[in-house]
Design a protein around this motif. Structure first.
Motif, PDB file in Angstrom:
ATOM      1  N   LYS A   1      29.627  51.600  43.208  1.00 27.21           N
ATOM      2  CA  LYS A   1      30.701  51.018  42.802  1.00 27.21           C
ATOM      3  C   LYS A   1      30.520  49.967  41.495  1.00 27.21           C
ATOM      4  CE  LYS A   1      35.093  49.676  44.782  1.00 27.21           C
ATOM      5  NZ  LYS A   1      35.965  49.111  46.132  1.00 27.21           N
ATOM      6  N   SER A   2      29.434  49.434  41.626  1.00 25.06           N
ATOM      7  CA  SER A   2      29.173  48.542  40.645  1.00 25.06           C
ATOM      8  C   SER A   2      27.807  48.606  40.393  1.00 25.06           C
ATOM      9  CB  SER A   2      29.530  46.852  40.961  1.00 25.06           C
ATOM     10  OG  SER A   2      29.545  45.950  39.984  1.00 25.06           O
ATOM     11  N   PRO A   3      27.281  49.362  39.532  1.00 28.37           N
ATOM     12  CA  PRO A   3      25.563  49.491  39.501  1.00 28.37           C
ATOM     13  C   PRO A   3      24.952  48.279  38.707  1.00 28.37           C
ATOM     14  CG  PRO A   3      26.769  50.914  38.215  1.00 28.37           C
ATOM     15  CD  PRO A   3      27.804  50.429  39.072  1.00 28.37           C
ATOM     16  N   PHE A   4      25.902  47.587  38.006  1.00 25.81           N
ATOM     17  CA  PHE A   4      24.937  46.716  37.017  1.00 25.81           C
ATOM     18  C   PHE A   4      24.915  45.186  37.490  1.00 25.81           C
ATOM     19  CE2 PHE A   4      27.504  49.217  33.886  1.00 25.81           C
ATOM     20  CZ  PHE A   4      26.509  49.862  33.184  1.00 25.81           C
TER      21      PHE A   4
ATOM     22  N   GLY B   1      31.805  38.966  38.138  1.00 25.25           N
ATOM     23  CA  GLY B   1      32.957  38.395  37.735  1.00 25.25           C
ATOM     24  C   GLY B   1      34.114  39.478  37.561  1.00 25.25           C
ATOM     25  N   GLY B   2      33.572  40.176  36.313  1.00 26.64           N
ATOM     26  CA  GLY B   2      34.292  41.221  35.880  1.00 26.64           C
ATOM     27  C   GLY B   2      34.661  42.346  36.878  1.00 26.64           C
TER      28      GLY B   2
ATOM     29  N   LEU C   1      38.629  43.317  38.438  1.00 33.74           N
ATOM     30  CA  LEU C   1      38.853  44.787  38.475  1.00 33.74           C
ATOM     31  C   LEU C   1      39.455  45.181  39.901  1.00 33.74           C
ATOM     32  CD1 LEU C   1      36.498  46.389  36.012  1.00 33.74           C
ATOM     33  CD2 LEU C   1      38.912  45.917  35.770  1.00 33.74           C
ATOM     34  N   ALA C   2      38.579  44.820  40.960  1.00 32.12           N
ATOM     35  CA  ALA C   2      38.764  45.006  42.124  1.00 32.12           C
ATOM     36  C   ALA C   2      39.969  44.419  42.882  1.00 32.12           C
ATOM     37  CB  ALA C   2      37.558  44.895  42.891  1.00 32.12           C
TER      38      ALA C   2
ATOM     39  N   LYS D   1      49.339  45.968  43.232  1.00 35.60           N
ATOM     40  CA  LYS D   1      49.005  47.400  43.564  1.00 35.60           C
ATOM     41  C   LYS D   1      49.659  47.850  45.071  1.00 35.60           C
ATOM     42  CE  LYS D   1      44.645  48.073  41.080  1.00 35.60           C
ATOM     43  NZ  LYS D   1      43.319  48.474  41.209  1.00 35.60           N
ATOM     44  N   LYS D   2      50.252  48.829  45.260  1.00 33.76           N
ATOM     45  CA  LYS D   2      50.660  49.357  46.370  1.00 33.76           C
ATOM     46  C   LYS D   2      50.102  50.398  47.027  1.00 33.76           C
ATOM     47  CE  LYS D   2      54.967  46.861  45.607  1.00 33.76           C
ATOM     48  NZ  LYS D   2      56.373  46.697  45.815  1.00 33.76           N
TER      49      LYS D   2
END
Length: 99
Positions: A32-35, A81-82, A86-87, A98-99
């Protein structure tokens, strides 16, 4: 603590709630977040290199490595943080959930 009955979920349905029995694994989080892990490994590698240079008495390489470590830490924090932004469930510009 309330007890809820088990719920059958579709294969494509993603949730991180322990109530539904799905806990994301380390590899799920990396995909999901490789960086973030990449930045953490880079930070650790540069730190080890800088400490080794310091141990050899090469102060120039040690100083450059410590500056690179700070840059790698900054990158990791910005990416983490980004990813959290986004999440999140809120749209920062529109204010719609979001729903």
């Amino acid at each position: 603590v309330a007890c809820f009955p088990a719920r059958i979920m579709a294969d494509d349905e993603q949730t991180s709630s322990p109530l539904y029995g799905h806990q994301p694994s380390f590899m799920d989080k990396v995909k999901k977040s490789p960086f973030v892990p990449l930045g953490a490994l880079t930070t650790a590698g540069v730190l080890v290199y800088g400490l080794a240079a310091f141990g050899r008495g090469d102060t120039r390489k040690s100083q450059l490595a410590m500056r690179a470590r700070v840059a790698a830490q900054f990158f990791t924090i910005v990416v983490a943080g980004g990813g959290m932004i986004l999440a999140s469930n809120t749209n920062l510009f529109g204010g719609n959930d979001k729903k």
